[in-house]
Design a protein around this motif. Structure first.
Motif, PDB file in Angstrom:
ATOM      1  N   GLN A 170       0.552  -1.288   0.289  1.00 17.76           N
ATOM      2  CA  GLN A 170       0.330   0.179  -0.039  1.00 17.76           C
ATOM      3  C   GLN A 170       0.786   1.466   0.344  1.00 17.76           C
ATOM      4  N   ALA A 171       2.155   1.276   0.989  1.00 18.19           N
ATOM      5  CA  ALA A 171       2.731   2.527   0.775  1.00 18.19           C
ATOM      6  C   ALA A 171       4.130   2.969  -0.854  1.00 18.19           C
ATOM      7  N   LEU A 172       4.234   1.334  -1.076  1.00 16.43           N
ATOM      8  CA  LEU A 172       4.575   2.011  -2.643  1.00 16.43           C
ATOM      9  C   LEU A 172       3.423   2.010  -3.762  1.00 16.43           C
ATOM     10  N   ILE A 173       2.303   1.658  -3.542  1.00 13.35           N
ATOM     11  CA  ILE A 173       1.082   1.925  -4.067  1.00 13.35           C
ATOM     12  C   ILE A 173       1.082   3.613  -4.436  1.00 13.35           C
ATOM     13  N   GLY A 174       1.032   3.754  -3.190  1.00  9.65           N
ATOM     14  CA  GLY A 174       1.087   5.308  -2.642  1.00  9.65           C
ATOM     15  C   GLY A 174       1.159   5.900  -3.068  1.00  9.65           C
ATOM     16  N   LEU A 175       2.898   6.171  -3.210  1.00 12.12           N
ATOM     17  CA  LEU A 175       4.023   7.007  -4.113  1.00 12.12           C
ATOM     18  C   LEU A 175       3.879   6.944  -5.110  1.00 12.12           C
ATOM     19  N   ALA A 176       3.452   5.144  -5.519  1.00 14.45           N
ATOM     20  CA  ALA A 176       3.911   5.841  -7.069  1.00 14.45           C
ATOM     21  C   ALA A 176       2.655   6.654  -7.800  1.00 14.45           C
ATOM     22  N   ILE A 177       1.891   7.089  -7.362  1.00 14.26           N
ATOM     23  CA  ILE A 177      -0.140   7.281  -7.227  1.00 14.26           C
ATOM     24  C   ILE A 177       0.657   8.410  -7.505  1.00 14.26           C
ATOM     25  N   ALA A 178       1.194   9.571  -6.162  1.00 15.83           N
ATOM     26  CA  ALA A 178       1.179  10.381  -6.020  1.00 15.83           C
ATOM     27  C   ALA A 178       2.380  11.080  -6.668  1.00 15.83           C
ATOM     28  N   PHE A 179       2.804  10.120  -7.208  1.00 15.86           N
ATOM     29  CA  PHE A 179       4.132  10.719  -8.658  1.00 15.86           C
ATOM     30  C   PHE A 179       3.234  10.757 -10.246  1.00 15.86           C
ATOM     31  N   GLY A 180       3.000   9.216 -10.110  1.00 15.45           N
ATOM     32  CA  GLY A 180       2.272   9.521 -11.136  1.00 15.45           C
ATOM     33  C   GLY A 180       0.932  10.565 -11.508  1.00 15.45           C
ATOM     34  N   GLY A 181       0.600  10.819 -10.109  1.00 13.15           N
ATOM     35  CA  GLY A 181      -0.528  11.792 -10.536  1.00 13.15           C
ATOM     36  C   GLY A 181       0.396  13.311 -10.773  1.00 13.15           C
ATOM     37  N   MET A 182       1.302  13.322  -9.718  1.00 19.19           N
ATOM     38  CA  MET A 182       2.361  14.654  -9.759  1.00 19.19           C
ATOM     39  C   MET A 182       3.209  15.007 -11.516  1.00 19.19           C
ATOM     40  N   ALA A 183       3.080  13.787 -12.000  1.00 18.23           N
ATOM     41  CA  ALA A 183       3.877  13.960 -13.775  1.00 18.23           C
ATOM     42  C   ALA A 183       2.787  14.295 -14.494  1.00 18.23           C
ATOM     43  N   VAL A 184       1.475  13.673 -14.101  1.00 16.12           N
ATOM     44  CA  VAL A 184       0.001  13.900 -15.188  1.00 16.12           C
ATOM     45  C   VAL A 184       0.335  15.497 -14.712  1.00 16.12           C
ATOM     46  N   LEU A 185      -0.022  16.269 -13.972  1.00 16.64           N
ATOM     47  CA  LEU A 185      -0.605  17.041 -13.174  1.00 16.64           C
ATOM     48  C   LEU A 185       0.357  18.334 -14.208  1.00 16.64           C
ATOM     49  N   VAL A 186       1.736  18.036 -13.490  1.00 15.51           N
ATOM     50  CA  VAL A 186       3.144  19.330 -14.309  1.00 15.51           C
ATOM     51  C   VAL A 186       2.791  19.323 -16.040  1.00 15.51           C
ATOM     52  N   PHE A 187       2.255  17.848 -17.026  1.00 17.21           N
ATOM     53  CA  PHE A 187       2.517  18.048 -18.000  1.00 17.21           C
ATOM     54  C   PHE A 187       1.186  18.424 -18.735  1.00 17.21           C
ATOM     55  N   ALA A 188      -0.317  18.912 -17.986  1.00 24.56           N
ATOM     56  CA  ALA A 188      -1.384  19.556 -17.720  1.00 24.56           C
ATOM     57  C   ALA A 188      -0.984  20.746 -18.082  1.00 24.56           C
ATOM     58  N   LEU A 189      -0.109  21.235 -17.048  1.00 27.30           N
ATOM     59  CA  LEU A 189       0.081  22.584 -16.851  1.00 27.30           C
ATOM     60  C   LEU A 189       0.867  22.711 -18.208  1.00 27.30           C
ATOM     61  N   PHE A 190       2.155  22.158 -18.435  1.00 29.03           N
ATOM     62  CA  PHE A 190       3.015  23.078 -19.155  1.00 29.03           C
ATOM     63  C   PHE A 190       3.252  22.570 -20.733  1.00 29.03           C
ATOM     64  N   ARG A 191       2.439  21.222 -20.938  1.00 30.31           N
ATOM     65  CA  ARG A 191       1.790  20.689 -22.445  1.00 30.31           C
ATOM     66  C   ARG A 191       3.243  20.594 -22.892  1.00 30.31           C
ATOM     67  N   THR A 192       4.515  20.894 -22.541  1.00 30.31           N
ATOM     68  CA  THR A 192       5.653  20.958 -23.740  1.00 30.31           C
ATOM     69  C   THR A 192       6.398  19.476 -22.804  1.00 30.31           C
ATOM     70  N   PHE A 193       7.016  18.853 -23.683  1.00 26.98           N
ATOM     71  CA  PHE A 193       7.884  17.553 -23.776  1.00 26.98           C
ATOM     72  C   PHE A 193       9.134  17.761 -21.901  1.00 26.98           C
ATOM     73  N   ILE A 194       9.728  18.716 -22.874  1.00 24.56           N
ATOM     74  CA  ILE A 194      11.041  19.446 -21.954  1.00 24.56           C
ATOM     75  C   ILE A 194      11.305  19.781 -21.173  1.00 24.56           C
ATOM     76  N   PRO A 195      10.022  20.955 -20.593  1.00 22.47           N
ATOM     77  CA  PRO A 195      10.012  21.828 -19.237  1.00 22.47           C
ATOM     78  C   PRO A 195       9.037  20.294 -18.286  1.00 22.47           C
ATOM     79  N   SER A 196       8.130  20.484 -19.523  1.00 24.72           N
ATOM     80  CA  SER A 196       7.567  18.974 -18.287  1.00 24.72           C
ATOM     81  C   SER A 196       8.614  17.768 -17.212  1.00 24.72           C
ATOM     82  N   ILE A 197       9.076  17.505 -18.552  1.00 25.56           N
ATOM     83  CA  ILE A 197      10.163  16.148 -18.071  1.00 25.56           C
ATOM     84  C   ILE A 197      11.429  16.280 -17.377  1.00 25.56           C
ATOM     85  N   ALA A 198      11.303  18.006 -17.178  1.00 23.46           N
ATOM     86  CA  ALA A 198      12.300  18.508 -15.886  1.00 23.46           C
ATOM     87  C   ALA A 198      11.893  18.513 -15.087  1.00 23.46           C
TER      88      ALA A 198
END
Length: 297
Positions: A140-168
């Motif tokens: 459950q702890a590992l799943i929680g970390l993965a969900i938090a990180f994945g949600g953060m990544a999705v939000l960042v890509f939604a904010l910038f909508r370009t690859f390099i600034p988001s991947i940074a």
């Protein structure tokens, strides 16, 4: 947090870094090398132990016993092990005189309590956790970390909508988690519910400083280096203040024997220190490459 005066200057000076004298390759090499070393440490620990980091009692199962006794830690360990109990650790509770926390791999709480009372120890508390429940908590702890990180990544890509600034931002956050995990292995720290909470907090700290930098460079007026230094005035101050606060918390909690908090503070100090490197070397390099090379625009 330190406040800027009317001229926009801080009451202390930031390091005078002339980014223009360094190439992108020079700047990005340091954080990438550190990240590779951290991944190698984690991989090596996984090969040796079957786990990327040593799990604590909450994830492996076992028994935690708190006793009061005039015996030393070595005598306590010898008492239990001479009677067939495998002692994992004996830690003094600094806020209480002659008090200790003893952990066992065994979940036979009745036998452990009987042995403690038979040795003349005053049992303050005892709790056991089954191995299956510990494994479930770890998942459950590992799943929680993965969900938090994945949600953060999705939000960042939604904010910038370009690859390099988001991947940074995502790469910086990933490194901010991996480096503390490697340091936990090096310093013999266990993965506990407290350290998992600290890793989740690091995702927020990392994204905060990286979004601040990205917004100043990509969405505000001014040249690249002017925007960079403007973001650093706030971002570095914010991170250094957090490092100081977490250091004080970890030291104070250690001296007073407060459970969990020393490990939480230490992991946060590891991660926040790594964040300074990743934000102002890795992230800035990728943003400069994006701005001047015209990639993904």
């Amino acid at each position: 947090m330190a406040e800027a005066d009317a001229t926009g200057k801080l009451p202390f000076s930031l390091p005078d870094v002339d980014y223009e004298q360094y190439t992108n390759r020079q700047l990005i090499t340091v954080p990438l090398v550190v990240l590779v070393i951290a991944l190698a440490v984690i991989a090596g620990f996984f090969v040796l132990t079957g786990s990327p980091v040593q799990p604590g009692l909450a994830f492996t199962g076992g028994t935690e016993l708190q006793v009061t006794t005039t015996d030393t830690a070595a005598q306590i360990e010898s008492t239990f092990e001479s009677n067939g109990f495998d002692v994992e650790s004996v830690q003094p509770i600094r806020s209480q005189e002659n008090a200790f926390i003893i952990t066992f791999q065994s979940t036979d709480t009745d036998a452990i309590q009987t042995q403690a009372e038979g040795a003349g120890y005053d049992v303050n508390s005892i709790q056991g956790r089954s191995a299956s429940f510990g494994a479930q908590s770890q998942s459950q702890a590992l799943i929680g970390l993965a969900i938090a990180f994945g949600g953060m990544a999705v939000l960042v890509f939604a904010l910038f909508r370009t690859f390099i600034p988001s991947i940074a931002v995502v790469a910086s956050a990933f490194s901010d988690i991996v480096i503390p995990l490697a340091l936990m292995n090096i310093f013999g720290m266990e993965l506990t519910l407290g350290t998992v909470a600290a890793l989740l907090m690091l995702i927020g700290y990392s994204v905060d400083s990286d979004l601040l930098l990205n917004n100043h460079i990509l969405r505000r007026s001014g040249g690249f280096y002017e925007s960079t230094y403007r973001a650093m005035r706030t971002g570095v101050t914010m991170t250094l203040t957090s490092i100081a606060a977490m250091t004080v918390m970890a030291i104070t909690a250690f001296l007073f024997g407060i459970p969990l908090l020393p490990a939480v503070g230490t992991v946060l100090v590891f991660g926040l220190t790594a964040d300074l490197m990743n934000t102002y070397m890795l992230n800035i390099t990728l943003l400069r490459y994006y701005k001047y090379e015209g990639v993904a625009r």
